[in-house]
Design an enzyme around this catalytic site. Sequence first.
Site, PDB file in Angstrom:
ATOM      1  CE1 TYR A  94      47.179  17.463  15.231  1.00 26.65           C
ATOM      2  CE2 TYR A  94      49.484  18.177  14.768  1.00 26.65           C
ATOM      3  CZ  TYR A  94      48.369  18.076  15.470  1.00 26.65           C
ATOM      4  OH  TYR A  94      48.221  18.637  16.717  1.00 26.65           O
ATOM      5  CE  LYS A 118      47.913  21.819  18.906  1.00 29.83           C
ATOM      6  NZ  LYS A 118      47.073  22.212  17.575  1.00 29.83           N
ATOM      7  CD  GLU A 132      46.521  11.478  18.885  1.00 28.82           C
ATOM      8  OE1 GLU A 132      45.672  12.000  18.057  1.00 28.82           O
ATOM      9  OE2 GLU A 132      45.940  12.123  20.116  1.00 28.82           O
ATOM     10  CG  ASN A 172      44.845  24.651  18.969  1.00 25.44           C
ATOM     11  OD1 ASN A 172      45.928  24.320  18.879  1.00 25.44           O
ATOM     12  ND2 ASN A 172      43.724  23.866  18.674  1.00 25.44           N
ATOM     13  CG  HIS A 178      46.816  17.065  19.907  1.00 26.42           C
ATOM     14  ND1 HIS A 178      45.781  16.968  18.930  1.00 26.42           N
ATOM     15  CD2 HIS A 178      46.816  15.811  20.416  1.00 26.42           C
ATOM     16  CE1 HIS A 178      45.287  15.855  18.757  1.00 26.42           C
ATOM     17  NE2 HIS A 178      46.031  15.150  19.662  1.00 26.42           N
TER      18      HIS A 178
HETATM   19  P1  CMP Z   1      44.404  19.764  17.476  1.00 28.43           P
HETATM   20  O1  CMP Z   1      43.735  19.495  18.514  1.00 28.43           O
HETATM   21  O2  CMP Z   1      46.089  19.878  17.429  1.00 28.43           O
HETATM   22  O3  CMP Z   1      43.954  19.062  16.058  1.00 28.43           O
HETATM   23  C1  CMP Z   1      44.063  19.319  14.839  1.00 28.43           C
HETATM   24  C2  CMP Z   1      44.468  20.425  14.957  1.00 28.43           C
HETATM   25  O4  CMP Z   1      44.236  21.208  13.418  1.00 28.43           O
HETATM   26  C3  CMP Z   1      43.984  21.423  15.708  1.00 28.43           C
HETATM   27  O5  CMP Z   1      44.163  21.200  17.082  1.00 28.43           O
HETATM   28  C4  CMP Z   1      44.134  23.010  15.127  1.00 28.43           C
HETATM   29  O6  CMP Z   1      45.273  23.422  15.793  1.00 28.43           O
HETATM   30  C5  CMP Z   1      44.287  22.642  13.804  1.00 28.43           C
HETATM   31  N1  CMP Z   1      43.194  23.095  12.985  1.00 28.43           N
HETATM   32  C6  CMP Z   1      41.639  22.685  13.026  1.00 28.43           C
HETATM   33  N2  CMP Z   1      41.200  23.437  12.322  1.00 28.43           N
HETATM   34  C7  CMP Z   1      41.897  24.415  11.820  1.00 28.43           C
HETATM   35  C8  CMP Z   1      41.628  25.419  10.740  1.00 28.43           C
HETATM   36  N3  CMP Z   1      40.386  25.891  10.328  1.00 28.43           N
HETATM   37  N4  CMP Z   1      42.989  26.343  10.548  1.00 28.43           N
HETATM   38  C9  CMP Z   1      43.999  25.977  11.009  1.00 28.43           C
HETATM   39  N5  CMP Z   1      44.232  25.093  11.773  1.00 28.43           N
HETATM   40  C10 CMP Z   1      43.196  24.338  12.285  1.00 28.43           C
END
Ligand code: CMP
Length: 138
Positions: free
Chosen positions: A50, A10, A127, A113, A116
């Site tokens: 997304y 990311k 994807e 985080n 993904h």
């Molecule tokens: P990812 O695996 O990229 O898939 C969806 C993304 O949404 C997830 O990682 C997080 O980065 C984001 N996400 C999920 N829950 C939350 C939340 N409660 N607040 C902010 N971002 C979120």
Amino acid sequence: MSNITFTMIKPAAVADGHTGAILAMISDGGFKIKALRMLQLSQAEAGAFYAVHRERPFYTELVESMSSGPIVAAILEKEDAVQAYRDYIGATNPAEAREDSIRKLYGKSIGDNAVHGSDSDENAIIESNFFFNTMDRF
Ligand code: CMP
């Protein structure tokens, strides 16, 4: 069960200089890189990627952060790749992720985080197709 998953490093993790370390961890985890690209998503592209989260309260923030800078996208191969990679990167929230997992080491928040990872074989294909042509895969 398929042997392919899709990942993105990311924007925050790329901006913080963690691309090399994360790719090294991916290799060390036994995941073979089958395709690799660095690019910046537009807001429309991040929103489309997304789209499944469109109704969630964090959608706007997610689209904003995912289009804020370059990402590194990759297709990874390993036996039972989707589950193996999800285990390897740790919980969605870095604060809850396993010690020494990619998200624990390089994630800053639930939104930023670090990486993904696809959540199903079906989404791994969708994807991967979002980012890579047949000619870009090895
Ligand atoms: P990812 O695996 O990229 O898939 C969806 C993304 O949404 C997830 O990682 C997080 O980065 C984001 N996400 C999920 N829950 C939350 C939340 N409660 N607040 C902010 N971002 C979120």
